[in-house]
Motif scaffolding. Structure first.
Motif: not given
Ligand code: CUA
Length: 327
Positions: A161, A196, A198-200, A204, A207
């Motif tokens: 993340h 967030c 960063e693709f998670c 995402h 988040m």
């Molecule tokens: Cu955690 Cu995107």
């Protein structure tokens, strides 16, 4: 002429600059964010100057009258001075940017063990927030004292993340198996939006989190309240709600300190009612959203790990009363 491509390009450029001021790195609200923003302006300024100069020389070369083809003289085959000047200017611009970047990076470092430290663990898709010096855990809303350097330790037990509060600091990754550390400071009291970056996974985009910077005495009051175990339900409906909480297996995933509930899969709910938002800061924490979240969390956040809970109306009302009593 096909005007669609340039029009789309222009529109996307304009739209890209739309967005809440709260998520703008150009509106810094802390000393480090200001340093980073200034570095950004310096790079943009130098880049613009270089672009204008290059375009100017290009235009000059295009407009210049061509001389007829002929043999070059010895003088002309040697490196002309203008080449050396161009190379020196390039090196100079890069050296200025490099030195300025190093200066900012130097300011960003610095770890002092006695400072307030906050551990943030990236979950799918929410943020666990621990205050190791005070021994309590909360979620998605990070309180900090204004005007003080606060240290962060970032971790993840799943995927990568990225912790980003644009007005306070740059992006910092949370990487499984390692701890990322940095510090930040808010110079103005206020609530700062975090995302967030960063693709998670599927949620995402939902988040989110809040950083709430407040005066030292307000922070102390908040921290003292968070340290206490959960309030015992005083009214009978909330008392019944506590039973529902345990019967419906909410305790399997959630902790409420001071009760039998000690699960760790979901957010700690000991002082749930003191939080402003729900579901990783995507909806306000009020009765309507809370009821919707309990019954059908996937309606608000598809893919979320929390299952929906089927309750009779009376049970739901009792559970809501109990959760709302967890100040
Ligand atoms: Cu955690 Cu995107």
């Amino acid at each position: 002429m096909n005007w669609r491509a340039p029009a789309a390009l222009l529109l996307s450029g304009l739209l890209a600059s739309c967005g809440p001021a709260d998520l703008s790195t150009l509106a810094p609200a802390g000393p480090l964010a200001t340093e980073i923003a200034n570095l950004g302006w310096l790079m943009t300024g130098l880049g613009t100057l270089v672009f204008i100069a290059v375009m100017g020389f290009l235009a000059l070369a295009l407009l210049r009258k061509r001389s007829p083809v002929r043999e070059l003289t010895t003088d002309e085959t040697e490196q002309p001075a203008v080449l050396w000047i161009g190379a020196a200017l390039t090196v100079l611009v890069l050296a200025v940017v490099f030195a300025a970047s190093l200066g900012v990076m130097r300011q960003l470092s610095g770890w002092e063990p006695e400072r307030l430290t906050i551990e943030v663990t990236g979950k799918q898709w929410w943020w666990e927030v621990r205050y190791p010096q005070f021994g309590f855990t909360t979620a998605n809303e990070i309180h900090i004292p204004v005007g003080e350097r606060v240290q962060f330790e970032l971790k993840s037990d799943n995927v990568i993340h990225s912790f980003w509060v644009p007005r306070l600091y740059g992006k910092m990754d949370l990487v499984p198996g390692t701890t990322t550390t940095f510090w930040l400071e808010a110079s103005e009291p206020g609530t700062y939006q975090g995302v967030c970056a960063e693709f998670c996974g599927t949620q995402h985009a939902k988040m989110l989190f809040l950083v709430i910077a407040e005066a030292r005495e307000d922070f102390d009051r908040w921290e003292a309240a968070q340290r206490r175990p959960a309030a015992e339900p005083v009214e009978s409906l909330a008392d019944r709600g506590q039973e529902v909480f345990l019967q419906a297996d909410c305790d399997f995933c959630h902790t409420v300190r001071g009760t039998a509930a000690s699960g760790h899969l979901g957010p700690d709910l000991t002082h749930f009612a003191s939080r402003e938002t729900l579901a990783s800061a995507i909806v306000p924490n009020n009765r309507g959203h809370l009821a919707g979240w309990i019954v059908d969390p996937h309606g608000i956040k598809p893919g979320v790990l929390m299952p929906g809970t089927q309750l009779e109306s009376g049970e739901l009302q009792a559970l809501l009363a109990y959760l709302e009593s967890l100040e």
